[in-house]
Motif scaffolding. Structure first.
Motif: not given
Length: 79
Positions: A1-8, A65-77
């Motif tokens: 899970m990711v703890g953010v709104n991916v689209v935003e 569309a796929y986006f790299n979580v590391d580039v976006l700074g999204i943490k995987i929970v």
């Protein structure tokens, strides 16, 4: 899970998140990360390499569309 709104999160980096297929701007997000596996020798997965991604899907045509979580700074929970 990711703890953010991916689209935003993506919209903060890209002015107009428009589907390249149908030109619509309505997206569904998946909050479950997926892994992109780079291709190695003989077209198998490259050893020890993985690209953690999140995806968004166009509500109109289904383009994903796929986006790299590391580039976006999204943490995987992990739950």
């Amino acid at each position: 899970m990711v703890g953010v709104n991916v689209v935003e999160t993506i919209k903060k980096r890209i002015d107009n998140v428009v589907c390249p297929i149908c030109n619509k701007e309505e997206w569904l997000e998946c909050d479950t990360p997926v892994a992109a596996l780079p291709i190695g020798e003989n077209y198998g997965p490259a050893q020890g390499k993985i690209v953690p991604c999140v995806n968004i899907t166009c509500k109109n045509c289904g383009y994903t569309a796929y986006f790299n979580v590391d580039v976006l700074g999204i943490k995987i929970v992990n739950k």
